[in-house]
Scaffold this motif. Sequence first.
Motif, PDB file in Angstrom:
ATOM      1  N   ALA B  48       1.144  -0.925   0.559  1.00 42.14           N
ATOM      2  CA  ALA B  48      -0.297   0.415  -0.132  1.00 42.14           C
ATOM      3  C   ALA B  48       0.794   1.090   0.549  1.00 42.14           C
ATOM      4  O   ALA B  48       0.605   2.385  -0.537  1.00 42.14           O
ATOM      5  CB  ALA B  48      -0.882   0.317   1.140  1.00 42.14           C
ATOM      6  N   ASP B  49       2.345   1.244   0.202  1.00 45.20           N
ATOM      7  CA  ASP B  49       2.944   2.140   0.935  1.00 45.20           C
ATOM      8  C   ASP B  49       4.686   1.931   0.680  1.00 45.20           C
ATOM      9  O   ASP B  49       4.802   0.491   1.299  1.00 45.20           O
ATOM     10  CB  ASP B  49       2.831   3.030   1.913  1.00 45.20           C
ATOM     11  N   LEU B  50       4.579   2.702  -0.183  1.00 45.86           N
ATOM     12  CA  LEU B  50       5.927   2.502  -0.944  1.00 45.86           C
ATOM     13  C   LEU B  50       7.422   2.751  -0.343  1.00 45.86           C
ATOM     14  O   LEU B  50       8.464   2.208  -0.645  1.00 45.86           O
ATOM     15  CB  LEU B  50       6.260   2.569  -2.305  1.00 45.86           C
ATOM     16  N   ARG B  51       7.009   3.384   1.040  1.00 48.40           N
ATOM     17  CA  ARG B  51       8.119   4.568   1.086  1.00 48.40           C
ATOM     18  C   ARG B  51       8.698   4.018   1.907  1.00 48.40           C
ATOM     19  O   ARG B  51      10.134   3.426   2.046  1.00 48.40           O
ATOM     20  CB  ARG B  51       7.139   5.803   1.753  1.00 48.40           C
ATOM     21  N   PRO B  52       8.256   2.702   2.592  1.00 49.57           N
ATOM     22  CA  PRO B  52       9.291   2.003   3.920  1.00 49.57           C
ATOM     23  C   PRO B  52       9.836   0.456   3.010  1.00 49.57           C
ATOM     24  O   PRO B  52       9.988  -0.265   4.025  1.00 49.57           O
ATOM     25  CB  PRO B  52       8.601   1.515   4.942  1.00 49.57           C
ATOM     26  N   PHE B  61      21.491  -3.611  -3.950  1.00 56.47           N
ATOM     27  CA  PHE B  61      20.903  -2.673  -3.963  1.00 56.47           C
ATOM     28  C   PHE B  61      20.179  -2.543  -5.142  1.00 56.47           C
ATOM     29  O   PHE B  61      21.083  -1.882  -5.799  1.00 56.47           O
ATOM     30  CB  PHE B  61      20.552  -1.674  -2.762  1.00 56.47           C
ATOM     31  N   ALA B  62      18.875  -1.598  -5.475  1.00 55.23           N
ATOM     32  CA  ALA B  62      17.931  -0.957  -7.103  1.00 55.23           C
ATOM     33  C   ALA B  62      17.072  -0.600  -5.972  1.00 55.23           C
ATOM     34  O   ALA B  62      16.672   0.368  -4.972  1.00 55.23           O
ATOM     35  CB  ALA B  62      17.492  -2.006  -7.482  1.00 55.23           C
ATOM     36  N   ARG B  63      16.398   0.449  -7.606  1.00 57.26           N
ATOM     37  CA  ARG B  63      15.020   1.464  -7.130  1.00 57.26           C
ATOM     38  C   ARG B  63      14.122   1.145  -8.350  1.00 57.26           C
ATOM     39  O   ARG B  63      14.011  -0.069  -8.600  1.00 57.26           O
ATOM     40  CB  ARG B  63      16.170   2.682  -7.124  1.00 57.26           C
ATOM     41  N   PHE B  77      11.882  -5.547   0.620  1.00 57.46           N
ATOM     42  CA  PHE B  77      11.980  -5.902   2.022  1.00 57.46           C
ATOM     43  C   PHE B  77      11.997  -4.113   2.934  1.00 57.46           C
ATOM     44  O   PHE B  77      12.385  -3.080   2.080  1.00 57.46           O
ATOM     45  CB  PHE B  77      13.027  -6.256   2.428  1.00 57.46           C
ATOM     46  N   PRO B  78      11.895  -4.312   4.115  1.00 49.66           N
ATOM     47  CA  PRO B  78      11.911  -2.750   5.150  1.00 49.66           C
ATOM     48  C   PRO B  78      13.648  -2.816   4.891  1.00 49.66           C
ATOM     49  O   PRO B  78      14.464  -3.184   4.745  1.00 49.66           O
ATOM     50  CB  PRO B  78      11.143  -2.858   6.473  1.00 49.66           C
TER      51      PRO B  78
END
Lengths: 159, 83
Positions: B48-52, B61-63, B77-78
């Motif tokens: 629901a929320d991609l920020r965390p 690590f990617a974007r 993952f968080p």
Amino acid sequence: MTGSDGTATCRIDIAVQTEDFDVGAAITAAAAGDHGVGGVASFVGLVRDQGGGEAVSAMTLEHYPGMTEKALRTIADEAARRWPLDAVRIIHRFGRLLPGERIVLVVTASAHRDAAFDACRFLMDWLKTKAPFWKQEETPDGERWVAAKAEDDIAADRW
Amino acid sequence: MKLLYFAWLRQRTGLAEETVSPPAEVRTVAELVEWLRGRGPGYAEAFADLRPIRVAVNQEFARFDTAIGPGDEIALFPPVTGG
């Protein structure tokens, strides 16, 4: 230490494991057989019995097998690139741990103390924000995932 | 492609890993997550929320705008809390 090709070499040992580790043995091993080492610095992280104002009775660490080892090696390689290190040793545990138990060990060996101290702190700061581990704490209110701290990002970004 | 979920994302999706074959128009991590949201309430809640949420593609690590393809391993993952 200088390799046969003339470039500085650093012995890097990474371990991700459930078992506890012997801090003294790891520190001794970091300098063993290399009389160019003038100092060894180390940091040990432990499980605390509280977090976020609540009692913590246990902590479970989850990680990403495969990526974890690569990420730790990348961080160690970066430390060896930035400082004249002879050895870097990182041991990080996963699974369920109780307060007082060891979580992580970082050991750095160098000819001089400044490089060993600085690299040790750098490794811990980067490890906290760039290695795929997640902590879940057991509290009187149940289990909860530990939230990432903004100050950890600030600590990592200063390097 | 292989998907891995960690920490509370693993709990909310109910899966540690799964193999999926999204449609060809799914070309980035963001498009993959959008497609996952439509797969059920657990996914919708988890994403629901991609920020965390952080992402790794093939164990780096990617974007969310990182390009992905059928053979990739994508982990969601968080923010990490080791050390």
